[in-house]
Design a protein around this motif. Structure first.
Motif, PDB file in Angstrom:
ATOM      1  N   LYS A  61     -16.933  55.389  -1.852  1.00  0.00           N
ATOM      2  CA  LYS A  61     -17.410  54.034  -1.569  1.00  0.00           C
ATOM      3  C   LYS A  61     -18.394  54.024  -0.406  1.00  0.00           C
ATOM      4  CE  LYS A  61     -13.554  51.181  -3.264  1.00  0.00           C
ATOM      5  NZ  LYS A  61     -14.334  50.170  -3.989  1.00  0.00           N
ATOM      6  N   SER A  63     -22.268  53.118  -0.995  1.00  0.00           N
ATOM      7  CA  SER A  63     -22.630  51.850  -0.362  1.00  0.00           C
ATOM      8  C   SER A  63     -23.706  52.032   0.692  1.00  0.00           C
ATOM      9  CB  SER A  63     -21.386  51.208   0.261  1.00  0.00           C
ATOM     10  OG  SER A  63     -20.400  50.962  -0.707  1.00  0.00           O
ATOM     11  N   PHE A 109     -23.996  41.954  -5.605  1.00  0.00           N
ATOM     12  CA  PHE A 109     -23.108  41.011  -4.935  1.00  0.00           C
ATOM     13  C   PHE A 109     -22.250  40.248  -5.940  1.00  0.00           C
ATOM     14  CE2 PHE A 109     -22.124  37.168  -2.428  1.00  0.00           C
ATOM     15  CZ  PHE A 109     -21.609  37.782  -1.292  1.00  0.00           C
ATOM     16  N   LEU A 135     -18.633  41.212  -7.081  1.00  0.00           N
ATOM     17  CA  LEU A 135     -17.432  40.842  -6.335  1.00  0.00           C
ATOM     18  C   LEU A 135     -16.518  39.961  -7.174  1.00  0.00           C
ATOM     19  CD1 LEU A 135     -18.875  40.067  -2.781  1.00  0.00           C
ATOM     20  CD2 LEU A 135     -17.329  41.915  -3.392  1.00  0.00           C
ATOM     21  N   SER A 167     -18.595  49.665  -4.574  1.00  0.00           N
ATOM     22  CA  SER A 167     -18.087  48.582  -3.728  1.00  0.00           C
ATOM     23  C   SER A 167     -19.225  47.667  -3.309  1.00  0.00           C
ATOM     24  CB  SER A 167     -17.386  49.146  -2.485  1.00  0.00           C
ATOM     25  OG  SER A 167     -17.005  48.111  -1.611  1.00  0.00           O
ATOM     26  N   THR A 216     -18.713  44.941  -1.601  1.00  0.00           N
ATOM     27  CA  THR A 216     -18.388  44.502  -0.249  1.00  0.00           C
ATOM     28  C   THR A 216     -18.964  45.454   0.790  1.00  0.00           C
ATOM     29  OG1 THR A 216     -16.336  43.507  -1.044  1.00  0.00           O
ATOM     30  CG2 THR A 216     -16.514  43.893   1.318  1.00  0.00           C
ATOM     31  N   ALA A 217     -18.734  46.760   0.609  1.00  0.00           N
ATOM     32  CA  ALA A 217     -19.257  47.736   1.555  1.00  0.00           C
ATOM     33  C   ALA A 217     -20.782  47.754   1.545  1.00  0.00           C
ATOM     34  CB  ALA A 217     -18.710  49.119   1.234  1.00  0.00           C
ATOM     35  N   PHE A 228     -22.742  45.211   0.938  1.00  0.00           N
ATOM     36  CA  PHE A 228     -23.160  44.013   1.666  1.00  0.00           C
ATOM     37  C   PHE A 228     -23.022  44.220   3.177  1.00  0.00           C
ATOM     38  CE2 PHE A 228     -21.882  39.996   3.682  1.00  0.00           C
ATOM     39  CZ  PHE A 228     -23.032  39.254   3.473  1.00  0.00           C
ATOM     40  N   LEU A 229     -21.918  44.795   3.620  1.00  0.00           N
ATOM     41  CA  LEU A 229     -21.697  44.994   5.050  1.00  0.00           C
ATOM     42  C   LEU A 229     -22.717  45.962   5.640  1.00  0.00           C
ATOM     43  CD1 LEU A 229     -17.790  45.175   5.186  1.00  0.00           C
ATOM     44  CD2 LEU A 229     -19.259  43.271   5.841  1.00  0.00           C
ATOM     45  N   TYR A 279      -6.846  50.792   0.574  1.00  0.00           N
ATOM     46  CA  TYR A 279      -7.084  50.261  -0.770  1.00  0.00           C
ATOM     47  C   TYR A 279      -6.814  51.327  -1.832  1.00  0.00           C
ATOM     48  CZ  TYR A 279      -9.974  49.030  -4.832  1.00  0.00           C
ATOM     49  OH  TYR A 279     -10.425  48.798  -6.103  1.00  0.00           O
TER      50      TYR A 279
END
Length: 283
Positions: free
Chosen positions: A93, A97, A120, A123, A157, A159-160, A162-163, A212
């Protein structure tokens, strides 16, 4: 100036202690049950005094994993499968990412915003929603009962991505310009500049992704039919699948305690970096 008030300090500490006790008490109950015999662990109410079967119970579940009613194989083997899967998912991930966020931020290409929003939007599509086509693909590729089948479908991922994208956007543009002037290519800039700046974020995401991956249950339940490839979550479920009358709760609780150790140790040893990665950066 903030005035110290002993009464408020006492009340605050009392609330914290009560909260810690509420969290720790179930863990203590599980530990006590794991040290008792099957008959003692099945009694109601359960004794709060640890028993004398601690070494016997833990050696039994770690080496053989079997009880009088259910044979689930070695818990040590299951913990190894869970460890390899969790590390594969966490590192996979992070790698995917970081590279995808790097491309979205530092490369100019047509449809870049569309690609980001498509990533995105995933998600809203967790593994439970796409589990049937994912299982079909993994089965067709012959990856059932393998580490690849346990990890590859879970390493993407949004989320990762995006971060990391949001973090890369905060990196001064002057660093990229200076790297270009010095003749550094994109991957050199990524390795020598972005990677060191992202260390705290990497650790924070590693902790989250490791837990996770360690706690996965639904996907390994479908992707594994060979007992030697069961992760710890599936093993615990099999231990309690015989009904209350057939469950040896001392064995189950010993397995639960062992299953909590790796993620607990990861959080404890990386707590400083984890908190720093959530609230701060090294820019």
């Amino acid at each position: 100036m903030i005035e110290r008030r002993p009464v408020l300090d006492f009340v605050g500490h009392l609330v914290l202690l009560c909260g810690a006790a509420l969290v720790a008490f179930p863990l203590y109950i599980a530990f006590v049950a794991s040290t008792q015999s099957a008959e003692q662990a099945a009694q109601a109410p359960l004794s709060l005094i640890p028993g004398t079967q601690l070494i016997h119970n833990y050696v039994q579940v770690f080496v053989s994993g079997s009880s009088g009613h259910v044979d689930v194989g070695s818990i040590g083997r299951m913990m190894w499968v869970s460890l390899v899967s969790a590390l594969g998912i966490a590192f996979g991930k992070i790698a995917i990412s970081m590279l995808s966020a790097f491309a979205l931020v530092y490369f100019r290409f047509r449809g870049r915003s569309v690609v980001f929003w498509l990533i995105f939007l995933t998600l809203m599509l967790p593994i439970e929603v796409r589990i049937t086509p994912t299982y079909q693909v993994v089965s067709d590729l012959g990856m059932l009962n393998s580490y690849a089948g346990l990890t590859i479908p879970l390493i993407a991922s949004a989320t990762a991505t995006f971060l990391f994208r949001q973090f890369f956007l905060t990196v001064p543009e002057e660093l990229a310009e200076a790297a270009r002037i010095d003749g550094a290519g994109p991957m050199r800039f990524f390795k020598d500049v972005l990677w060191p700046l992202s260390r705290t974020n990497l650790v924070a995401l590693f902790v989250i992704m490791f837990i996770y991956g360690w706690n996965q249950y639904l996907w390994p339940l479908l992707a594994t039919t060979d007992q030697s490839m069961y992760p710890i979550g599936v093993g615990i479920k099999r231990l309690i699948s015989g009904g209350d009358s057939a469950v040896e709760w001392n064995v189950v609780m010993a397995t639960l305690i062992l299953a909590m150790l790796p993620p607990g140790l990861v959080v404890v040893f990386m707590q400083k970096w984890f908190v720093k990665g959530l609230v701060d950066s090294d820019k």
